[in-house]
Enzyme design. Structure first.
Site, PDB file in Angstrom:
ATOM      1  N   GLY A  26       5.757  12.463   0.793  1.00  0.00           N
ATOM      2  CA  GLY A  26       4.852  11.421   1.264  1.00  0.00           C
ATOM      3  C   GLY A  26       5.645  10.222   1.751  1.00  0.00           C
ATOM      4  N   ARG A  27       6.040   9.380   0.823  1.00  0.00           N
ATOM      5  CA  ARG A  27       6.682   8.115   1.223  1.00  0.00           C
ATOM      6  C   ARG A  27       7.894   8.279   2.125  1.00  0.00           C
ATOM      7  NH1 ARG A  27       5.099   7.642  -3.970  1.00  0.00           N
ATOM      8  NH2 ARG A  27       3.560   6.064  -4.545  1.00  0.00           N
ATOM      9  N   ARG A  57      -8.620   3.777  -8.602  1.00  0.00           N
ATOM     10  CA  ARG A  57      -7.339   3.660  -9.310  1.00  0.00           C
ATOM     11  C   ARG A  57      -6.922   2.206  -9.405  1.00  0.00           C
ATOM     12  NH1 ARG A  57      -3.886   6.212  -4.284  1.00  0.00           N
ATOM     13  NH2 ARG A  57      -4.996   5.063  -2.703  1.00  0.00           N
ATOM     14  N   TYR A  80     -11.203  14.521   1.258  1.00  0.00           N
ATOM     15  CA  TYR A  80     -11.881  13.727   0.234  1.00  0.00           C
ATOM     16  C   TYR A  80     -13.357  13.981   0.502  1.00  0.00           C
ATOM     17  CZ  TYR A  80      -7.732  10.915  -0.986  1.00  0.00           C
ATOM     18  OH  TYR A  80      -6.508  10.486  -1.426  1.00  0.00           O
ATOM     19  N   LYS A 124      -5.338  20.191  -4.498  1.00  0.00           N
ATOM     20  CA  LYS A 124      -4.196  19.263  -4.625  1.00  0.00           C
ATOM     21  C   LYS A 124      -4.466  18.306  -5.786  1.00  0.00           C
ATOM     22  CE  LYS A 124      -1.669  15.751  -1.941  1.00  0.00           C
ATOM     23  NZ  LYS A 124      -2.110  14.427  -2.397  1.00  0.00           N
ATOM     24  N   SER A 165      -4.727  13.827   6.485  1.00  0.00           N
ATOM     25  CA  SER A 165      -5.656  13.219   5.523  1.00  0.00           C
ATOM     26  C   SER A 165      -7.042  12.983   6.130  1.00  0.00           C
ATOM     27  CB  SER A 165      -5.072  11.868   5.082  1.00  0.00           C
ATOM     28  OG  SER A 165      -6.053  11.093   4.428  1.00  0.00           O
ATOM     29  N   ASP A 177       4.369  18.225  -5.029  1.00  0.00           N
ATOM     30  CA  ASP A 177       4.867  16.991  -4.416  1.00  0.00           C
ATOM     31  C   ASP A 177       5.002  15.915  -5.477  1.00  0.00           C
ATOM     32  OD1 ASP A 177       2.482  15.471  -4.821  1.00  0.00           O
ATOM     33  OD2 ASP A 177       1.733  15.879  -2.808  1.00  0.00           O
ATOM     34  N   TYR A 180       0.837  -1.202   0.000  1.00  0.00           N
ATOM     35  CA  TYR A 180       0.000   0.000   0.000  1.00  0.00           C
ATOM     36  C   TYR A 180       0.878   1.261   0.000  1.00  0.00           C
ATOM     37  CZ  TYR A 180      -2.852   3.747   2.020  1.00  0.00           C
ATOM     38  OH  TYR A 180      -3.454   4.960   2.264  1.00  0.00           O
ATOM     39  N   GLY A 223       7.710  12.397  -5.548  1.00  0.00           N
ATOM     40  CA  GLY A 223       9.062  11.958  -5.915  1.00  0.00           C
ATOM     41  C   GLY A 223      10.201  12.696  -5.242  1.00  0.00           C
ATOM     42  N   HIS A 244      -0.226  12.633  -6.922  1.00  0.00           N
ATOM     43  CA  HIS A 244      -0.507  11.705  -5.835  1.00  0.00           C
ATOM     44  C   HIS A 244       0.660  10.716  -5.664  1.00  0.00           C
ATOM     45  CE1 HIS A 244      -4.481  11.027  -3.705  1.00  0.00           C
ATOM     46  NE2 HIS A 244      -3.749  10.097  -3.140  1.00  0.00           N
ATOM     47  N   ALA A 282      -3.141   8.695   4.226  1.00  0.00           N
ATOM     48  CA  ALA A 282      -4.155   8.002   5.021  1.00  0.00           C
ATOM     49  C   ALA A 282      -3.528   6.841   5.809  1.00  0.00           C
ATOM     50  CB  ALA A 282      -5.244   7.469   4.090  1.00  0.00           C
ATOM     51  N   THR A 333      -8.434  17.369  -2.428  1.00  0.00           N
ATOM     52  CA  THR A 333      -7.722  16.509  -3.387  1.00  0.00           C
ATOM     53  C   THR A 333      -8.641  16.199  -4.562  1.00  0.00           C
ATOM     54  OG1 THR A 333      -6.330  15.577  -1.663  1.00  0.00           O
ATOM     55  CG2 THR A 333      -6.561  14.273  -3.666  1.00  0.00           C
ATOM     56  N   GLN A 372      -6.760  17.845   4.792  1.00  0.00           N
ATOM     57  CA  GLN A 372      -7.017  17.410   3.402  1.00  0.00           C
ATOM     58  C   GLN A 372      -8.388  16.766   3.324  1.00  0.00           C
ATOM     59  OE1 GLN A 372      -6.781  13.750   2.586  1.00  0.00           O
ATOM     60  NE2 GLN A 372      -7.726  14.235   0.602  1.00  0.00           N
TER      61      GLN A 372
HETATM   62  C1  LIG Z   1       0.456   5.579   1.705  1.00  0.00           C
HETATM   63  C2  LIG Z   1      -0.007   6.854   1.085  1.00  0.00           C
HETATM   64  C3  LIG Z   1      -1.262   7.348   1.407  1.00  0.00           C
HETATM   65  C4  LIG Z   1      -1.715   8.533   0.826  1.00  0.00           C
HETATM   66  N1  LIG Z   1      -2.936   9.036   1.204  1.00  0.00           N
HETATM   67  C5  LIG Z   1      -3.339  10.231   0.695  1.00  0.00           C
HETATM   68  C6  LIG Z   1      -4.559  10.819   1.144  1.00  0.00           C
HETATM   69  O1  LIG Z   1      -5.252  10.286   2.004  1.00  0.00           O
HETATM   70  N2  LIG Z   1      -4.918  11.998   0.589  1.00  0.00           N
HETATM   71  C7  LIG Z   1      -4.162  12.636  -0.363  1.00  0.00           C
HETATM   72  O2  LIG Z   1      -4.536  13.710  -0.847  1.00  0.00           O
HETATM   73  N3  LIG Z   1      -3.003  12.093  -0.785  1.00  0.00           N
HETATM   74  C8  LIG Z   1      -2.565  10.932  -0.279  1.00  0.00           C
HETATM   75  N4  LIG Z   1      -1.366  10.405  -0.678  1.00  0.00           N
HETATM   76  C9  LIG Z   1      -0.543  11.151  -1.630  1.00  0.00           C
HETATM   77  C10 LIG Z   1       0.388  12.122  -0.895  1.00  0.00           C
HETATM   78  O3  LIG Z   1      -0.324  13.158  -0.302  1.00  0.00           O
HETATM   79  C11 LIG Z   1       1.417  12.747  -1.851  1.00  0.00           C
HETATM   80  O4  LIG Z   1       0.755  13.353  -2.918  1.00  0.00           O
HETATM   81  C12 LIG Z   1       2.426  11.730  -2.377  1.00  0.00           C
HETATM   82  O5  LIG Z   1       2.743  10.762  -1.419  1.00  0.00           O
HETATM   83  C13 LIG Z   1       3.700  12.460  -2.803  1.00  0.00           C
HETATM   84  O6  LIG Z   1       4.563  11.579  -3.432  1.00  0.00           O
HETATM   85  P1  LIG Z   1       5.789  10.830  -2.715  1.00  0.00           P
HETATM   86  O7  LIG Z   1       5.194   9.731  -1.912  1.00  0.00           O
HETATM   87  O8  LIG Z   1       6.595  10.340  -3.872  1.00  0.00           O
HETATM   88  O9  LIG Z   1       6.521  11.844  -1.873  1.00  0.00           O
HETATM   89  C14 LIG Z   1      -0.903   9.220  -0.112  1.00  0.00           C
HETATM   90  C15 LIG Z   1       0.360   8.721  -0.413  1.00  0.00           C
HETATM   91  C16 LIG Z   1       0.807   7.550   0.174  1.00  0.00           C
HETATM   92  C17 LIG Z   1       2.185   7.055  -0.166  1.00  0.00           C
END
Ligand SMILES: Cc1cc2nc3c(=O)[nH]c(=O)nc-3n(C[C@H](O)[C@H](O)[C@H](O)COP(=O)(O)O)c2cc1C
Length: 414
Positions: A362-363, A216, A183, A284, A160, A339, A78, A341, A308, A133, A209, A181
């Site tokens: 994020g990651r 997806r 949804y 976003k 989130s 955001d 995930y 990468g 995302h 999330a 968002t 954020q």
């Molecule tokens: C595990 C995970 C859960 C995510 N959950 C949400 C979320 O609930 N809402 C949202 O707008 N973006 C979510 N994202 C996207 C992040 O906000 C962000 O756009 C993205 O992680 C940036 O890329 P990066 O992981 O390469 O840094 C999530 C990303 C990950 C990896």
């Protein structure tokens, strides 16, 4: 591109040629072969053992391996997944190499100021924790640990809708204003309730968002899940009712028949949200100049250029490549964040030079969280800040306001 097999063939041919030379009568092919080997073979970088403490990490990637080791396969899936072939996920990283840095010399960089102001609040760093999330799937302390780390280090955090801790608790753990954020789901009554709760908790900014209108295709996630022998439903029920049961933001809300994503979400929702809340509204998931212009026309207060993290549509286009057209359309009227990468201080530098006000990760922080909880997130932030500050010094930039496009070359145009 020359492969290592090509290089070996050329080396052998070259040695044969030299073997016929009178010069070799003096020295000998063994000596020559050794020297050539040394010159041509890049020295192997020793593989680092898995880190066992945050301080051992040299860069954020060290946390990914540690997170993988600690997490159940389905949860790591995930966290790591992109969509379809994960091409956009890879493009996000590759995009940075298309822009190069133009450093300036002989500037006094003994002190540099990385602070940034966003909607009246000042943060120590332009690196923001992106909304993610279900963080308790990565660590028992989930969003609370991430918030404590962000607060301790002076970073903004965006919470989130799908958080596994409440906005009230996360705000308290952070200690400063966090953004929420949204949804909006497919039901206005639910969207309204979520917005009102975030506003009452003191969030100054609502982040809508807009890049997931219809689910997806997270194949990588599903492949990881297949290798996980545990029974997912023994910990959490599936479907929206099961999902929201673990999401405090939905406490007390009747979600019967509600869908988490809405294929009917349009610009009308933006107007409606603007009329519903005093919070600033940031969108976003914007990737084009056309949508940036529509944002301005609809009174949006800020934009996050995002795909995302390659987890929405498989566009194949990195966000760093989307950024310039959005910045050009906006012409400094509202802040643009970006955001997807970001893993190195130089990535942050390039985005800010291209006109982003701040960047989100994020990651990387989720890897830190999964591996070590709050100290892991803190170390991720420390490493990224250190790399970014170092790049500012190398480039002769003493504050973010001095960072502009003259510091990058768009390698796609040269
Ligand atoms: C595990 C995970 C859960 C995510 N959950 C949400 C979320 O609930 N809402 C949202 O707008 N973006 C979510 N994202 C996207 C992040 O906000 C962000 O756009 C993205 O992680 C940036 O890329 P990066 O992981 O390469 O840094 C999530 C990303 C990950 C990896």
């Amino acid at each position: 591109m020359q492969t290592s097999t090509d290089r070996t063939v050329y080396r052998r041919r070259f040695l044969k040629l030299l073997a016929g030379s009178p010069l070799l009568a003096l020295s000998g092919p063994a000596w020559l072969e050794d020297r050539l080997e040394a010159a041509e073979t890049p020295s192997e970088v020793p593989r680092s053992p898995l880190i066992t403490a945050p301080a051992e990490a040299m860069n954020v990637f060290d946390f990914e391996a540690a997170a993988r080791e600690k997490l159940p396969a389905a949860h790591f899936g995930y966290l790591t997944t992109g969509v379809d072939d994960d091409a956009t996920l890879r493009a996000n990283r590759e995009g940075f190499s298309k822009f190069q840095i133009r450093p300036r010399r002989l500037v006094d960089v003994a002190t540099v100021d990385t602070s940034v102001e966003l909607f009246g609040a000042t943060w120590k760093s332009p690196i923001v924790l992106a909304p993610a999330a279900s963080q308790k799937a990565f660590h028992l302390d989930g969003e609370i640990a991430a918030a404590r780390a962000a607060g301790a280090k002076g970073h903004l955090m965006i919470l989130s809708t799908g958080a596994t801790a409440s906005v009230e608790d996360v705000r308290a753990a952070h200690g400063g204003p966090i953004w929420f954020q949204l949804y909006p789901t497919d039901t206005w009554r639910i969207a309204q309730a979520l917005v009102k709760r975030a506003e009452a908790a003191g969030c100054p900014v609502l982040v809508l968002t807009v890049d997931l209108p219809a689910g997806r295709n997270t194949e990588t996630e599903r492949r990881f899940a297949r290798t996980d022998t545990r029974q997912c439903s023994s910990c959490h029920a599936l479907g929206l009712p099961g999902y929201v049961r673990r999401k405090p933001m939905f406490d007390g809300l009747d979600v019967t028949g509600v869908g988490l994503f809405s294929p009917r979400l349009t610009w009308d929702a933006v107007r409606r949200l603007k009329d519903t809340t005093r919070m600033k509204l940031v969108l976003k998931g914007i990737e084009t100049r056309e949508d940036a212009e529509l944002c301005l026309r609809h009174g949006v207060d800020g934009i996050i250029v995002s795909n995302h993290g390659g987890r929405a549509e498989e566009s194949g286009r990195s966000t760093i490549e989307c950024l310039p057209e959005v910045v050009d359309a906006v012409r400094s009227r509202i802040p643009v964040l970006v955001d997807s990468g970001f893993r190195r201080g130089t990535d942050v530098f390039k985005a800010l030079a291209l006109g982003a006000k701040a960047i989100c990760i994020g990651r990387p922080y989720l890897w830190g969280l999964a591996a070590f909880g709050q100290p892991g997130v803190e170390r991720v932030l420390e490493l990224l800040n250190r790399e970014f500050e170092l790049m500012m010094k190398h480039a002769g930039v003493t504050s973010l306001s001095k960072l502009d496009r003259s510091f990058v070359v768009d390698g796609r145009r040269t």
